[in-house]
Scaffold this motif. Structure first.
Motif, PDB file in Angstrom:
ATOM      1  N   SER A 170      -3.036  -2.185  -4.903  1.00  0.00           N
ATOM      2  CA  SER A 170      -2.633  -3.061  -3.908  1.00  0.00           C
ATOM      3  C   SER A 170      -1.880  -2.344  -2.717  1.00  0.00           C
ATOM      4  N   ALA A 171      -2.365  -2.221  -1.460  1.00  0.00           N
ATOM      5  CA  ALA A 171      -1.867  -1.395  -0.542  1.00  0.00           C
ATOM      6  C   ALA A 171      -0.342  -1.809  -0.237  1.00  0.00           C
ATOM      7  N   GLY A 172      -0.122  -3.187  -0.238  1.00  0.00           N
ATOM      8  CA  GLY A 172       1.220  -3.832   0.036  1.00  0.00           C
ATOM      9  C   GLY A 172       1.880  -3.202  -1.016  1.00  0.00           C
ATOM     10  N   ASP A 173       1.737  -3.181  -2.348  1.00  0.00           N
ATOM     11  CA  ASP A 173       2.732  -2.745  -3.257  1.00  0.00           C
ATOM     12  C   ASP A 173       2.888  -1.337  -3.137  1.00  0.00           C
ATOM     13  N   LEU A 174       2.138  -0.373  -2.526  1.00  0.00           N
ATOM     14  CA  LEU A 174       2.148   1.049  -2.439  1.00  0.00           C
ATOM     15  C   LEU A 174       2.963   1.174  -1.575  1.00  0.00           C
ATOM     16  N   LEU A 175       2.796   0.346  -0.467  1.00  0.00           N
ATOM     17  CA  LEU A 175       4.064   0.393   0.660  1.00  0.00           C
ATOM     18  C   LEU A 175       5.300   0.122   0.128  1.00  0.00           C
ATOM     19  N   ARG A 176       5.344  -1.007  -0.510  1.00  0.00           N
ATOM     20  CA  ARG A 176       6.711  -1.488  -1.108  1.00  0.00           C
ATOM     21  C   ARG A 176       7.478  -0.672  -1.857  1.00  0.00           C
ATOM     22  N   LYS A 177       6.813   0.294  -2.791  1.00  0.00           N
ATOM     23  CA  LYS A 177       7.263   1.449  -3.548  1.00  0.00           C
ATOM     24  C   LYS A 177       7.537   2.569  -2.680  1.00  0.00           C
ATOM     25  N   GLU A 178       6.955   2.655  -1.534  1.00  0.00           N
ATOM     26  CA  GLU A 178       7.270   3.769  -1.018  1.00  0.00           C
ATOM     27  C   GLU A 178       8.569   3.743  -0.017  1.00  0.00           C
ATOM     28  N   MET A 179       8.621   2.511   0.299  1.00  0.00           N
ATOM     29  CA  MET A 179       9.876   1.922   0.988  1.00  0.00           C
ATOM     30  C   MET A 179      11.097   2.117  -0.026  1.00  0.00           C
ATOM     31  N   GLN A 180      10.954   1.907  -1.206  1.00  0.00           N
ATOM     32  CA  GLN A 180      12.214   1.778  -1.992  1.00  0.00           C
ATOM     33  C   GLN A 180      12.406   3.158  -2.567  1.00  0.00           C
ATOM     34  N   SER A 181      11.262   4.201  -2.462  1.00  0.00           N
ATOM     35  CA  SER A 181      11.585   5.502  -2.979  1.00  0.00           C
ATOM     36  C   SER A 181      12.432   6.284  -2.099  1.00  0.00           C
ATOM     37  N   GLY A 182      12.856   5.635  -1.031  1.00  0.00           N
ATOM     38  CA  GLY A 182      13.893   6.508   0.019  1.00  0.00           C
ATOM     39  C   GLY A 182      12.945   7.504   0.762  1.00  0.00           C
ATOM     40  N   SER A 183      11.687   7.206   0.991  1.00  0.00           N
ATOM     41  CA  SER A 183      11.011   8.051   1.842  1.00  0.00           C
ATOM     42  C   SER A 183      11.355   7.988   3.388  1.00  0.00           C
ATOM     43  N   PRO A 184      11.065   9.192   4.077  1.00  0.00           N
ATOM     44  CA  PRO A 184      11.674   9.067   5.577  1.00  0.00           C
ATOM     45  C   PRO A 184      10.917   7.816   6.197  1.00  0.00           C
ATOM     46  N   ASN A 185       9.709   7.378   5.821  1.00  0.00           N
ATOM     47  CA  ASN A 185       8.938   6.432   6.206  1.00  0.00           C
ATOM     48  C   ASN A 185       9.554   4.902   6.044  1.00  0.00           C
ATOM     49  N   GLY A 186      10.516   4.954   4.993  1.00  0.00           N
ATOM     50  CA  GLY A 186      11.020   3.860   4.140  1.00  0.00           C
ATOM     51  C   GLY A 186      11.372   2.755   5.257  1.00  0.00           C
ATOM     52  N   GLN A 187      12.480   3.060   6.244  1.00  0.00           N
ATOM     53  CA  GLN A 187      12.699   2.155   7.086  1.00  0.00           C
ATOM     54  C   GLN A 187      11.787   1.472   8.068  1.00  0.00           C
ATOM     55  N   MET A 188      10.774   2.455   8.592  1.00  0.00           N
ATOM     56  CA  MET A 188       9.868   1.966   9.240  1.00  0.00           C
ATOM     57  C   MET A 188       9.089   0.711   8.703  1.00  0.00           C
ATOM     58  N   ILE A 189       8.651   1.188   7.279  1.00  0.00           N
ATOM     59  CA  ILE A 189       7.923   0.273   6.478  1.00  0.00           C
ATOM     60  C   ILE A 189       8.629  -1.065   6.203  1.00  0.00           C
ATOM     61  N   ASP A 190       9.792  -0.971   5.930  1.00  0.00           N
ATOM     62  CA  ASP A 190      10.500  -2.300   5.751  1.00  0.00           C
ATOM     63  C   ASP A 190      10.398  -3.267   6.940  1.00  0.00           C
ATOM     64  N   ARG A 191      10.678  -2.504   8.093  1.00  0.00           N
ATOM     65  CA  ARG A 191      10.819  -3.382   9.385  1.00  0.00           C
ATOM     66  C   ARG A 191       9.542  -3.834   9.627  1.00  0.00           C
ATOM     67  N   MET A 192       8.328  -3.019   9.317  1.00  0.00           N
ATOM     68  CA  MET A 192       6.843  -3.741   9.879  1.00  0.00           C
ATOM     69  C   MET A 192       6.750  -4.729   8.890  1.00  0.00           C
ATOM     70  N   ILE A 193       6.796  -4.576   7.627  1.00  0.00           N
ATOM     71  CA  ILE A 193       6.572  -5.528   6.404  1.00  0.00           C
ATOM     72  C   ILE A 193       7.293  -7.122   6.829  1.00  0.00           C
ATOM     73  N   ARG A 194       8.484  -6.920   7.066  1.00  0.00           N
ATOM     74  CA  ARG A 194       9.325  -8.109   7.627  1.00  0.00           C
ATOM     75  C   ARG A 194       8.728  -8.779   8.779  1.00  0.00           C
ATOM     76  N   ASN A 195       8.167  -7.961   9.684  1.00  0.00           N
ATOM     77  CA  ASN A 195       7.462  -8.722  10.850  1.00  0.00           C
ATOM     78  C   ASN A 195       6.125  -8.747  10.752  1.00  0.00           C
TER      79      ASN A 195
END
Ligand code: ADP
Ligand code: C5P
Ligand code: MG
Length: 393
Positions: A236-261
């Motif tokens: 699941s692309a969404g699951d992979l993005l959520r995992k990436e966000m939680q892993s502390g990746s440099p893109n984490g904050q951006m992914i978090d914001r985009m998912i909420r929006n």
């Protein structure tokens, strides 16, 4: 190569070339393996050099040299490189005049020569053969400097190798290319893809299926059922993005914001995550990629980087039903986007950005659509039929 195998060279003068079939038949009957065959054109210099390497001429032969050169250079000769145990004995038996028995009895003084001519249709001096190890090697090296006879055998013969591997698939690729109604802009690139996809020497290709549908249409639910029955790997692309966000990746904050929006994360990030996840699953028969491609450019980029896919499964569900399901899911999912505000934004993104992907692939007949408003089991009954069909193709 076993010790008693030896290589030899046969050179047919132009006047003998048209009768090669009879000679080759006899050679094969004697278990001679023809490891290389080529028509070659000798000019005077090459013919002269060949004759020097071929034999140290007797005085009489030296006197006839001009005639011989003329005979060899009047058109193309045929050279055969042959291999057999005790080759010289076999060739002597086949080509020395006094060993040739004609089908019809020859008459007159020169009976043996006539016997040879009757059998093969040309006089015996139009065929040159050398079997002596050094002499044959020199002649072969001279005529074909790039030919590596030591690596050649029935199983290691370049022409046979190509004929049994590349030629059939290349022919079928070219045939398909000719049949295409819309000719590709880059035909070589198209052909390259075709060859890779149909390469019989590669393990069977892992099939890729995309699963799309609005948020809450049941993608994850249906994928779980397909995994059980068809042993596919669900990503699941969404699951992979959520995992990436939680892993502390440099893109984490951006992914978090985009998912909420409810926005679409840049394709290169998602594709990289998918590609890595796919590489980790070497054993699987195929992939179900859920929630992708959410945007048209993601599909093209994925195909270029990872490969072609079978079809997009599209779960069609009315918005009110999806909203009901998501609000229910939000009671326990803990997802930052399962709230009414995010859900509405996700619907807008789905209609504006993802529906064009659906329509694009529908027009290209790469989409299968299922009414996802029904019960889980009813929806699955339809879906599985498409996968059964795809499995048998
Ligand atoms: P998606 O992955 O498309 O967002 P999910 O599979 O997570 O959707 O489903 C969203 C919610 O709806 C989940 O709580 C799930 O249990 C429920 N659900 C899925 N399919 C159905 C269905 N056919 N009928 C009713 N509820 C469903
Ligand atoms: O598919 P799922 O509902 O889990 O996706 C959750 C969110 O992840 C999407 O709303 C979107 O913000 C993000 N996403 C994305 N690109 C994808 C898949 C999901 O940006 N291909
Ligand atoms: Mg999901």
């Amino acid at each position: 190569m076993s010790q008693s195998d030896s290589f030899g060279l046969l050179l047919f003068a132009p006047a003998a070339v048209s009768k090669k079939a009879t000679v080759i038949k006899d050679l094969k009957q004697q278990d001679c393996e023809i490891v290389y065959e080529e028509q070659i054109r000798l000019d005077v210099e090459r013919a002269k050099k060949f004759l020097e390497l071929y034999s140290k001429p007797s005085e009489e032969e030296a006197n006839r040299k001009e005639d011989t050169i003329a005979t060899l250079t009047e058109d193309s000769c045929l050279a055969l490189v042959v291999k057999k145990k005790q080759l010289s004995t076999t060739l002597k038996q086949l080509f020395e005049q006094n060993n040739v028995s004609a089908d019809k009895e020859g008459g007159g003084e020169n009976t043996e020569e006539n016997a040879f001519s009757t059998k093969y249709g040309f006089p015996s001096d139009l065929i040159y053969y050398c079997t002596d190890k050094e002499n044959a090697k020199e002649c072969i090296d001279f005529l074909f400097p790039n030919l590596d006879i030591r690596s050649m055998s029935e199983s290691n013969n370049p022409r046979k190798y190509l004929e049994s591997t590349v030629v059939p698939i290349l022919t079928s690729g070219l045939t398909q290319l000719c049949k295409l109604e819309h000719k590709p802009e880059h035909p070589c690139e198209w052909l390259g893809q075709y060859l890779i996809q149909h390469d019989p020497t590669l393990p069977p290709k892992k099939k890729i299926y995309f699963v799309l549908g609005g948020p809450g249409s049941g993608k994850g639910t249906q994928c779980a059922k397909l995994v059980t029955e068809f042993h596919l790997c669900h990503l699941s692309a969404g699951d992979l993005l959520r995992k990436e966000m939680q892993s502390g990746s440099p893109n984490g904050q951006m992914i978090d914001r985009m998912i909420r929006n409810g926005e679409i994360v840049p394709g290169h990030i998602t594709i990289e995550l998918l590609k890595n996840a796919m590489e980790e699953q070497s054993e699987t028969r195929g992939f179900l990629i859920d929630g992708f491609p959410r945007k048209l450019d993601q599909a093209g980029a994925f195909e270029k980087l990872v490969g072609d896919f079978e079809f997009i499964l599209f779960l069609d569900c009315p918005q009110e039903e999806m909203e009901r399901r998501l609000l229910k899911r939000g009671e326990s999912s803990g997802r930052s986007d399962d709230n009414l505000e995010s859900i509405r934004k996700r619907f807008t993104t789905f209609i504006e950005t993802t529906m064009p992907v659906v329509e694009y692939y529908r027009s290209r007949e790469k989409l299968v659509q299922v009414d996802a408003s029904r019960s889980v089991e009813e929806v699955y009954k339809d879906i599985r039929s498409y996968f059964i069909e795809s499995k048998s193709v």
